[in-house]
Design a protein around this motif. Structure first.
Motif, short mmCIF file in Angstrom:
data_model
loop_
_atom_site.label_atom_id
_atom_site.label_comp_id
_atom_site.label_asym_id
_atom_site.label_seq_id
_atom_site.Cartn_x
_atom_site.Cartn_y
_atom_site.Cartn_z
N VAL A 1 5.33 -29.83 -49.72
CA VAL A 1 5.39 -31.29 -49.74
C VAL A 1 6.21 -31.68 -50.95
O VAL A 1 5.81 -31.43 -52.09
CB VAL A 1 3.98 -31.93 -49.81
CG1 VAL A 1 4.10 -33.44 -50.00
CG2 VAL A 1 3.19 -31.61 -48.54
N LEU B 1 -1.07 -38.25 -40.00
CA LEU B 1 -1.15 -37.24 -41.05
C LEU B 1 -1.55 -35.88 -40.48
O LEU B 1 -1.06 -34.84 -40.93
CB LEU B 1 -2.14 -37.68 -42.12
CG LEU B 1 -1.67 -38.87 -42.99
CD1 LEU B 1 -2.75 -39.27 -43.98
CD2 LEU B 1 -0.38 -38.52 -43.74
N VAL C 1 0.51 -32.40 -40.92
CA VAL C 1 -0.09 -31.14 -41.38
C VAL C 1 0.31 -30.00 -40.43
O VAL C 1 0.66 -28.89 -40.86
CB VAL C 1 -1.62 -31.26 -41.48
CG1 VAL C 1 -2.26 -29.88 -41.68
CG2 VAL C 1 -2.00 -32.18 -42.63
N LEU D 1 -1.98 -34.23 -47.55
CA LEU D 1 -1.17 -33.36 -46.71
C LEU D 1 -1.08 -31.95 -47.28
O LEU D 1 -1.32 -30.95 -46.59
CB LEU D 1 0.24 -33.92 -46.57
CG LEU D 1 0.50 -35.03 -45.57
CD1 LEU D 1 1.95 -35.49 -45.69
CD2 LEU D 1 0.22 -34.56 -44.16
#
Length: 482
Positions: A310, A370, A374, A407
């Motif tokens: 991320v 979300l 993921v 995340l």
């Protein structure tokens, strides 16, 4: 003698420190280009809040002041009167909005560095101006200046009366206000710094042991030569130019052509991901090149060190999209607010990145989005998140939202911080123009998220935001652009 910002910052760094040393900054023409009151009136006119009678009174006062050798008192009284009957909280909200929309883009970039140098030495830093708190407070907050010496407005029960309790803090009155502030704060004026641009500030600067006429008007420049004061010239915020317009147009054209090439390649090869990677790399590289934008990056090795990851970056400009595309280059997408889906600038890029559009107004939908992000992380696609959630008007960081951290924690991947220093200087948030120059980037060490828990998430977010703030305040030398 002419000096640069680097010269003065070095003098501050090597000189005496502590709160008994003052640093006093004028506002209009010094910290910002132009006059903040003009921005306030432009806003009132645009919103049809200033009628012909009010404008005529202010204009007449201005002409009368000029006819009397520039006496500003009449202008001040006319301006104060326009605020009669307004609530102070309403005026404060107007001041913040006008700062965000107009004044923020007029701050001289090197002024921020100069203020930080004084703050790091523990100096007592103040804005000293004839302007009102309406004009000063939003800017002082953004620049981290704790003290304000200014023209104060009279109020009764939270409502402005249209008068001032101090009269206009201008000329000798401003010098007296600085002396009074210094006595109360136990400041040694003979060792203190002062910055101003106009001849009306001669009395103020003469109170200080280290006066710096800053981008001075002719009258102050002449006085500086007579007093042998060093003249400080700071670079101005970028202004629209024909070359910037042509460069921006060329960049936009190149971006669309490059994305078209990538799309065509993906269709012909049957490999959509390779086509997207090709299109995004070409778009970012050619777009930046035609806009005349170069990147100066420290920590570039971290961009490939831990993938998938991320990536989180601060956000100030439309230019951020091209810069981040040039840095990340391949196998990534983004999480962005649903409203951006309808931004014309995002239509083509959005089709390539296929971002996760998050609806913050609907908790269930946001959670589902979300969860999909993921899954993409676990499948090998990195995610870019701008945790402030919107473009900030200045380099000062906004609050970091939690989405990026959830995340990374759920997918078990690291967070890679990308600190952008000056994209907003080359393309201000409210402008479509991109100016040529060098963007400084610092990619920080990847942060493992293994073992993180929800209970400690706020602490982790604060720690990362502090790392961004520390990097912006004390930029790595190796990352400084030329």
């Amino acid at each position: 003698m002419n000096v640069t910002a680097a010269d003065v910052i070095e003098a501050v760094r090597t000189g005496p420190g502590g709160p008994r040393i003052g640093a006093f900054f004028d506002l209009d023409g010094t910290l910002v280009r132009g006059y903040t009151v003009a921005s306030l009136y432009q806003d009132r006119i645009r919103r049809f809040q200033a009628g012909p009678a009010e404008l005529a009174r202010v204009l007449f006062a201005a002409l009368d002041g000029l006819a009397r050798d520039g006496d500003p008192e009449a202008i001040g009284r006319a301006g104060f009167a326009t605020l009669r009957g307004m609530r102070t909280d309403e005026v404060a909200a107007i001041g913040q909005r006008v700062f965000d929309e107009r004044i923020a883009g007029t701050i001289r970039p090197e002024a921020r560095d100069l203020i930080q140098a004084h703050l790091r030495r523990g100096h007592t830093v103040a804005v000293a101006s004839s302007a009102t708190r309406l004009q000063i407070e939003p800017l002082a907050r953004d620049l981290g200046i704790p003290h304000i010496i200014c023209t104060e407005l009279e109020e009764t029960d939270g409502v402005l009366t249209g008068r001032s309790t101090t009269d206009l803090v201008w000329g000798e009155r401003k010098a007296a206000a600085v002396r009074a502030f210094a006595r109360g704060a136990r400041i040694n004026l003979r060792q203190s710094f002062g910055y101003a641009n106009g001849a009306e500030d001669l009395a103020f600067l003469a109170e200080l042991g280290r006066p710096y006429p800053l981008n001075p008007h002719p009258g102050l420049a002449e006085a500086a030569a007579a007093h042998d004061w060093p003249v400080l010239t700071l670079r101005e915020p970028k202004s629209p130019t024909l070359w910037a317009g042509l460069g921006t147009l060329g960049a936009l054209t190149a971006v669309n052509v490059a994305l078209g090439v990538g799309m065509t390649y993906g269709l012909l090869s049957g490999d959509r991901r390779r086509g997207a990677n090709l299109g995004l790399e070409l778009a970012a590289d050619t777009g930046l090149a035609l806009a005349g934008v170069k990147l100066h990056v420290t920590g570039a090795e971290h961009l490939e060190q831990a993938r998938p990851a991320v990536f989180v970056a601060n956000h100030q400009s439309t230019l951020d999209v091209l810069v981040l595309g040039a840095l990340l280059r391949h196998d990534f997408t983004a999480v962005t607010k649903r409203e951006a889906r309808f931004d014309p600038r995002m239509l083509v890029i959005g089709a390539f990145l296929d971002p996760a559009w998050i609806d913050r107004s609907n908790l269930a939908n946001a959670k589902h989005t979300l969860d999909q992000a993921v899954a993409r992380l676990r499948g090998g696609t990195s995610i870019l998140v701008l945790p402030e959630g919107t473009r900030m008007p200045t380099p000062r960081l906004g609050r970091f939202k939690k989405g990026a951290f959830h995340l990374a924690m759920q997918a078990g991947v690291p967070i890679v911080p990308i600190v952008l220093r000056n994209t907003g200087e080359l393309a201000w948030r409210r402008s479509m123009l991109v100016h040529s120059g060098t963007v400084d980037v610092a990619v920080l060490d990847p942060i493992p998220t293994a073992g993180w828990t929800v209970d400690e998430l706020d602490k982790r977010i604060t720690e990362l935001r502090d790392r961004f703030a520390d990097t912006l305040a004390d930029w790595p030398v190796s990352a400084a652009g030329s």
